[in-house]
Write a protein that holds these residues in place. Structure first.
Motif, PDB file in Angstrom:
ATOM      1  N   GLY A 148      -2.731  -5.505  -1.354  1.00 15.34           N
ATOM      2  CA  GLY A 148      -3.478  -4.707  -0.392  1.00 15.34           C
ATOM      3  C   GLY A 148      -3.956  -3.390  -0.981  1.00 15.34           C
ATOM      4  N   LEU A 149      -3.092  -2.703  -1.744  1.00 14.21           N
ATOM      5  CA  LEU A 149      -3.485  -1.448  -2.370  1.00 14.21           C
ATOM      6  C   LEU A 149      -4.608  -1.666  -3.388  1.00 14.21           C
ATOM      7  CD1 LEU A 149       0.038   0.136  -2.917  1.00 14.21           C
ATOM      8  CD2 LEU A 149      -1.731   0.943  -1.327  1.00 14.21           C
ATOM      9  N   ARG A 150      -4.547  -2.783  -4.102  1.00 15.13           N
ATOM     10  CA  ARG A 150      -5.629  -3.120  -5.033  1.00 15.13           C
ATOM     11  C   ARG A 150      -6.935  -3.343  -4.275  1.00 15.13           C
ATOM     12  NH1 ARG A 150      -3.808  -7.739  -6.993  1.00 15.13           N
ATOM     13  NH2 ARG A 150      -2.127  -6.584  -8.019  1.00 15.13           N
ATOM     14  N   SER A 151      -6.825  -3.956  -3.102  1.00 16.59           N
ATOM     15  CA  SER A 151      -8.017  -4.217  -2.303  1.00 16.59           C
ATOM     16  C   SER A 151      -8.631  -2.925  -1.771  1.00 16.59           C
ATOM     17  CB  SER A 151      -7.676  -5.150  -1.142  1.00 16.59           C
ATOM     18  OG  SER A 151      -7.339  -6.442  -1.610  1.00 16.59           O
ATOM     19  N   VAL A 152      -7.794  -1.952  -1.420  1.00 12.29           N
ATOM     20  CA  VAL A 152      -8.309  -0.660  -0.959  1.00 12.29           C
ATOM     21  C   VAL A 152      -9.179  -0.037  -2.047  1.00 12.29           C
ATOM     22  CG1 VAL A 152      -7.683   1.702  -0.321  1.00 12.29           C
ATOM     23  CG2 VAL A 152      -6.441  -0.231   0.662  1.00 12.29           C
ATOM     24  N   LYS A 153      -8.683  -0.062  -3.284  1.00 14.36           N
ATOM     25  CA  LYS A 153      -9.443   0.503  -4.405  1.00 14.36           C
ATOM     26  C   LYS A 153     -10.706  -0.309  -4.667  1.00 14.36           C
ATOM     27  CE  LYS A 153      -5.451   2.505  -6.784  1.00 14.36           C
ATOM     28  NZ  LYS A 153      -4.631   2.506  -8.041  1.00 14.36           N
ATOM     29  N   ASN A 154     -10.585  -1.630  -4.607  1.00 16.67           N
ATOM     30  CA  ASN A 154     -11.749  -2.466  -4.872  1.00 16.67           C
ATOM     31  C   ASN A 154     -12.833  -2.290  -3.814  1.00 16.67           C
ATOM     32  OD1 ASN A 154     -10.726  -3.572  -7.233  1.00 16.67           O
ATOM     33  ND2 ASN A 154      -9.849  -5.355  -6.224  1.00 16.67           N
ATOM     34  N   LEU A 155     -12.425  -2.161  -2.559  1.00 16.36           N
ATOM     35  CA  LEU A 155     -13.406  -2.003  -1.497  1.00 16.36           C
ATOM     36  C   LEU A 155     -14.135  -0.670  -1.639  1.00 16.36           C
ATOM     37  CD1 LEU A 155     -14.478  -3.472   1.010  1.00 16.36           C
ATOM     38  CD2 LEU A 155     -12.904  -2.116   2.378  1.00 16.36           C
ATOM     39  N   HIS A 156     -13.403   0.379  -1.952  1.00 22.40           N
ATOM     40  CA  HIS A 156     -14.052   1.663  -2.202  1.00 22.40           C
ATOM     41  C   HIS A 156     -14.987   1.545  -3.398  1.00 22.40           C
ATOM     42  CE1 HIS A 156     -14.374   6.023  -1.681  1.00 22.40           C
ATOM     43  NE2 HIS A 156     -14.392   6.117  -2.998  1.00 22.40           N
ATOM     44  N   HIS A 210      -6.659 -14.912  12.314  1.00 22.11           N
ATOM     45  CA  HIS A 210      -5.765 -14.025  11.561  1.00 22.11           C
ATOM     46  C   HIS A 210      -6.345 -12.626  11.666  1.00 22.11           C
ATOM     47  CE1 HIS A 210      -2.668 -13.269   8.475  1.00 22.11           C
ATOM     48  NE2 HIS A 210      -3.501 -12.345   8.038  1.00 22.11           N
ATOM     49  N   GLU A 211      -5.481 -11.637  11.838  1.00 18.03           N
ATOM     50  CA  GLU A 211      -5.944 -10.284  12.120  1.00 18.03           C
ATOM     51  C   GLU A 211      -5.621  -9.327  10.988  1.00 18.03           C
ATOM     52  OE1 GLU A 211      -5.458  -7.675  16.076  1.00 18.03           O
ATOM     53  OE2 GLU A 211      -3.607  -7.950  14.938  1.00 18.03           O
ATOM     54  N   SER A 270     -10.324   6.192   2.735  1.00 21.31           N
ATOM     55  CA  SER A 270     -10.499   5.931   1.302  1.00 21.31           C
ATOM     56  C   SER A 270     -11.532   6.920   0.804  1.00 21.31           C
ATOM     57  CB  SER A 270     -10.962   4.489   1.069  1.00 21.31           C
ATOM     58  OG  SER A 270     -11.209   4.251  -0.293  1.00 21.31           O
ATOM     59  N   GLY A 271     -11.116   7.865  -0.039  1.00 22.47           N
ATOM     60  CA  GLY A 271     -12.013   8.953  -0.397  1.00 22.47           C
ATOM     61  C   GLY A 271     -11.884  10.044   0.649  1.00 22.47           C
ATOM     62  N   VAL A 272     -12.982  10.361   1.341  1.00 27.38           N
ATOM     63  CA  VAL A 272     -12.930  11.329   2.430  1.00 27.38           C
ATOM     64  C   VAL A 272     -13.081  10.575   3.751  1.00 27.38           C
ATOM     65  CG1 VAL A 272     -13.886  13.153   0.985  1.00 27.38           C
ATOM     66  CG2 VAL A 272     -15.427  11.765   2.382  1.00 27.38           C
ATOM     67  N   PRO A 273     -12.617  11.140   4.875  1.00 27.53           N
ATOM     68  CA  PRO A 273     -12.734  10.432   6.148  1.00 27.53           C
ATOM     69  C   PRO A 273     -14.188  10.162   6.524  1.00 27.53           C
ATOM     70  CG  PRO A 273     -11.172  12.242   6.326  1.00 27.53           C
ATOM     71  CD  PRO A 273     -11.869  12.402   5.007  1.00 27.53           C
ATOM     72  N   THR A 295     -11.282  -9.043  -0.089  1.00 26.51           N
ATOM     73  CA  THR A 295     -10.880  -7.652  -0.298  1.00 26.51           C
ATOM     74  C   THR A 295     -10.845  -6.898   1.016  1.00 26.51           C
ATOM     75  OG1 THR A 295     -11.770  -7.614  -2.552  1.00 26.51           O
ATOM     76  CG2 THR A 295     -11.530  -5.502  -1.443  1.00 26.51           C
ATOM     77  N   LEU A 296     -11.875  -7.087   1.830  1.00 24.40           N
ATOM     78  CA  LEU A 296     -11.945  -6.413   3.117  1.00 24.40           C
ATOM     79  C   LEU A 296     -10.812  -6.837   4.036  1.00 24.40           C
ATOM     80  CD1 LEU A 296     -13.431  -4.569   5.068  1.00 24.40           C
ATOM     81  CD2 LEU A 296     -14.960  -6.474   5.621  1.00 24.40           C
ATOM     82  N   ASN A 297     -10.514  -8.125   4.056  1.00 21.47           N
ATOM     83  CA  ASN A 297      -9.440  -8.627   4.916  1.00 21.47           C
ATOM     84  C   ASN A 297      -8.085  -8.063   4.500  1.00 21.47           C
ATOM     85  OD1 ASN A 297     -11.238 -10.181   6.415  1.00 21.47           O
ATOM     86  ND2 ASN A 297     -10.977 -11.979   5.118  1.00 21.47           N
ATOM     87  N   ARG A 298      -7.814  -8.071   3.202  1.00 26.25           N
ATOM     88  CA  ARG A 298      -6.524  -7.551   2.732  1.00 26.25           C
ATOM     89  C   ARG A 298      -6.409  -6.055   2.975  1.00 26.25           C
ATOM     90  NH1 ARG A 298      -5.374 -10.814  -2.955  1.00 26.25           N
ATOM     91  NH2 ARG A 298      -4.462 -12.659  -1.972  1.00 26.25           N
ATOM     92  N   ARG A 299      -7.492  -5.353   2.803  1.00 22.70           N
ATOM     93  CA  ARG A 299      -7.480  -3.911   3.071  1.00 22.70           C
ATOM     94  C   ARG A 299      -7.162  -3.659   4.540  1.00 22.70           C
ATOM     95  NH1 ARG A 299     -10.778  -0.493   6.593  1.00 22.70           N
ATOM     96  NH2 ARG A 299     -10.943   1.559   5.630  1.00 22.70           N
ATOM     97  N   GLY A 300      -7.758  -4.446   5.448  1.00 17.85           N
ATOM     98  CA  GLY A 300      -7.486  -4.277   6.865  1.00 17.85           C
ATOM     99  C   GLY A 300      -6.051  -4.576   7.230  1.00 17.85           C
ATOM    100  N   GLU A 301      -5.497  -5.629   6.641  1.00 13.60           N
ATOM    101  CA  GLU A 301      -4.101  -5.994   6.904  1.00 13.60           C
ATOM    102  C   GLU A 301      -3.158  -4.890   6.437  1.00 13.60           C
ATOM    103  OE1 GLU A 301      -3.707  -9.564   4.741  1.00 13.60           O
ATOM    104  OE2 GLU A 301      -4.946 -10.767   6.096  1.00 13.60           O
ATOM    105  N   LEU A 302      -3.391  -4.399   5.211  1.00 15.74           N
ATOM    106  CA  LEU A 302      -2.511  -3.366   4.663  1.00 15.74           C
ATOM    107  C   LEU A 302      -2.613  -2.069   5.450  1.00 15.74           C
ATOM    108  CD1 LEU A 302      -0.683  -2.467   2.163  1.00 15.74           C
ATOM    109  CD2 LEU A 302      -2.772  -1.332   1.394  1.00 15.74           C
ATOM    110  N   SER A 303      -3.840  -1.624   5.710  1.00 17.14           N
ATOM    111  CA  SER A 303      -4.019  -0.349   6.396  1.00 17.14           C
ATOM    112  C   SER A 303      -3.460  -0.401   7.810  1.00 17.14           C
ATOM    113  CB  SER A 303      -5.504   0.030   6.417  1.00 17.14           C
ATOM    114  OG  SER A 303      -6.001   0.215   5.108  1.00 17.14           O
ATOM    115  N   SER A 304      -3.633  -1.532   8.492  1.00 21.49           N
ATOM    116  CA  SER A 304      -3.062  -1.659   9.840  1.00 21.49           C
ATOM    117  C   SER A 304      -1.544  -1.572   9.802  1.00 21.49           C
ATOM    118  CB  SER A 304      -3.495  -2.989  10.467  1.00 21.49           C
ATOM    119  OG  SER A 304      -4.881  -3.003  10.714  1.00 21.49           O
ATOM    120  N   THR A 305      -0.939  -2.191   8.796  1.00 22.85           N
ATOM    121  CA  THR A 305       0.520  -2.182   8.681  1.00 22.85           C
ATOM    122  C   THR A 305       1.043  -0.793   8.336  1.00 22.85           C
ATOM    123  OG1 THR A 305       0.488  -4.496   7.960  1.00 22.85           O
ATOM    124  CG2 THR A 305       2.495  -3.244   7.526  1.00 22.85           C
ATOM    125  N   LEU A 306       0.431  -0.153   7.321  1.00 28.14           N
ATOM    126  CA  LEU A 306       0.888   1.173   6.912  1.00 28.14           C
ATOM    127  C   LEU A 306       0.529   2.236   7.948  1.00 28.14           C
ATOM    128  CD1 LEU A 306       0.118   1.171   3.080  1.00 28.14           C
ATOM    129  CD2 LEU A 306       2.274   0.685   4.259  1.00 28.14           C
TER     130      LEU A 306
END
Length: 517
Positions: free
Chosen positions: A253-261, A496-497, A108-111, A221-232
């Motif tokens: 999940g995509l909304r959570s990625v933006k919110n977490l950043h 839940h993972e 998210s942003g730069v590595p 937000t963190l949990n949803r971001r982890g679920e989405l990123s692991s899946t994608l």
């Protein structure tokens, strides 16, 4: 535009599927055909991706190993190896393996130091970040941890003041572990707690360029971001289309990625603004963000703002999710062990704590609990059973000669991983009581058992903050069992993972102890 006739479209789709999935099975990846595993996993990563989508990838992989053995093909080019030898080979220093493309979905942003794949860039980043976790730096973190722990204890005291008929107040410990871990890492990485403990709810400020600040649920937000990123990460072909998929899992999940950043952007901006104009002789906070701001690379250059945000975000993710999940799970497993064997665990732990904590403050000091042997045994046994970092972290084999492991040869380009949860739950390694909480097993742990214990990963990409994690866990568990008596109400700890494994809930009773000092 002319549409294809369904009579023509059907055969074309079958032809495409045959070329995309079936032909590589017999050609490009024919060297893996003899390995057992789930049928779909032999042709695609869909099986792993569905496990991640359902928050149970660790359990699906563990079940596959129980069914098929130690070496299992879990994806078209992905092999899971559930042995100590696999741990040594796949994550060893100097093997030259790369993190798999799986990690690109977490950028998210730069590595940051966690998800950067280039070895040279990782070495540069790790040298910078490692300064923030030196023994001297970690020692300076205690005042911030203690201040948040005192607020946490005050809230637990309030909760415990309203007992039921059995003398205990019923509560769900999981969210309160989350609030504490978020506030501590907020203090360490951003210069101020998020205020979750004080408010008693999951809430963080988030901002995006050009938009007003908003408040979002940080842990959710963190949990949803982890679920989405692991899946994608496992199904990268879906990444360009994720926003268009009808399953709300992806849009949320995509909304959570933006919110977490946005949480990291807001926190870093607030901290840097608060230090602007500070006189040079003024005492500076000694925390992670301050050390990252002062750090320089080999050429003497400081971190750019976007890199600073990414590294601070890495610390937020690593320092909140893992510690909260692990602390809650350890509390559960200590109480479960006591329930199964009354009088053998909690009294021993509390006697050790009561002797070490000589005064009667709200919380324990790190100097009082950091070297307590039985407390450390309980923490390690809890981490073994829960395994918050439960999945096999995928590595890409490099080098023309490939690598040999468990009497198999894996050529360059193969993806290998070692599932920590399965290693921690293998009876062949730990004995027939593998599913029981027995801290004393560590007193006579075999070399194989010690090698198989993998709560912070292994090798050059191991968790750089593990000393901070042990410090936090010693303070949290030590304080909790010194100050309170607990009664466990639930029979099983469901998990839940996302990227890490999180207890769904932990219902217990709590009351103040009458501690004589």
């Amino acid at each position: 535009m002319m549409l294809l006739n369904p009579i023509v479209l059907g055969p074309l789709l079958l032809l495409w599927a045959f070329c995309y999935w079936i032909i590589p099975y017999f050609t490009t990846y024919k060297h893996l055909r003899h390995l057992p595993g789930p049928f779909i996993g032999k042709f695609s990563n869909l099986w792993l991706g569905l496990g991640a989508r359902n928050g149970q990838k660790y359990a699906w992989v563990h079940g596959a190993h129980q069914k098929y053995g130690k070496v299992v093909r879990v994806g078209f080019n992905h092999v899971s190896i559930a042995t100590p030898e696999g741990l040594r080979v796949v994550y060893a220093h100097g093997n030259g393996f790369l993190k798999d493309t799986f990690y690109e979905a977490f950028v998210s942003g730069v590595p940051g130091v966690f998800n950067v794949r280039d070895r040279a860039e990782h070495t540069r980043k790790r040298k910078i970040v490692a300064h923030a976790f030196s023994p001297g730096a970690v020692h300076d973190f205690e005042p911030y941890m203690s201040a948040n722990l005192e607020r946490w204890v005050s809230q637990l005291d309030r909760i415990a003041s309203n007992p039921g008929k059995d003398g205990f107040t019923r509560m769900n410990m999981m969210p309160w572990c989350t609030y504490l871990a978020f506030d501590i890492i907020g203090d360490l990485a951003f210069g101020a707690p998020f205020g979750m403990v004080w408010r008693g709810r999951d809430e963080c400020e988030s901002s995006r360029p050009g938009e007003p600040a908003t408040y979002v649920p940080g842990a959710e937000t963190l949990n949803r971001r982890g679920e989405l990123s692991s899946t994608l990460g496992l199904l990268p072909a879906l990444r360009p289309w994720a926003r268009y998929l009808p399953d709300p899992f992806f849009s949320k999940g995509l909304r959570s990625v933006k919110n977490l950043h946005g949480i990291a952007v807001a926190a870093v901006a607030k901290r840097l603004e608060s230090t602007e104009g500070t006189q040079s002789g003024t005492q500076q906070r000694r925390d992670i963000l301050e050390m990252l701001c002062r750090s320089k690379d080999a050429e003497g250059n400081p971190m750019a703002r976007d890199e600073l945000v990414s590294e601070a975000l890495t610390q937020l993710i690593a320092g909140s999710d893992t510690v909260s999940n692990t602390a809650c799970a350890i509390i559960y497993w200590i109480l479960d062990g006591e329930r199964r064997n009354p009088g053998t665990i909690v009294p021993r732990l509390q006697a050790e704590l009561d002797e070490a904590i000589h005064a009667s403050p709200l919380i324990a000091a790190h100097g009082e609990v950091k070297s307590l042997p039985y407390l450390r045994l309980c923490i390690d046994e809890g981490m073994r059973l829960h395994s918050t970092s439960a999945i096999g972290l995928p590595r890409l084999v490099t080098g023309q000669g490939g690598v040999a492991c468990e009497n198999e040869h894996f050529p360059e380009g193969t993806v290998l991983s070692v599932p920590s949860y399965t290693l921690h739950h293998t009876a062949e390694i730990w004995g027939p009581d593998v599913e029981e909480f027995k801290p004393e097993r560590w007193l006579n742990a075999t070399p194989q058992q010690r090698m198989s214990f993998n709560p912070f990963s292994y090798g050059p990409r191991a968790c750089v903050g593990q000393n901070v994690a042990y410090m936090e866990l010693s303070l949290i568990i030590g304080t909790a069992f010194h100050r309170y008596a607990f009664k466990l109400y639930q029979q099983k700890l469901a998990s839940h993972e996302g990227f890490s494994k999180k207890p769904v809930e932990c219902w217990l009773g709590i009351k103040l102890r009458d501690v004589k000092v």
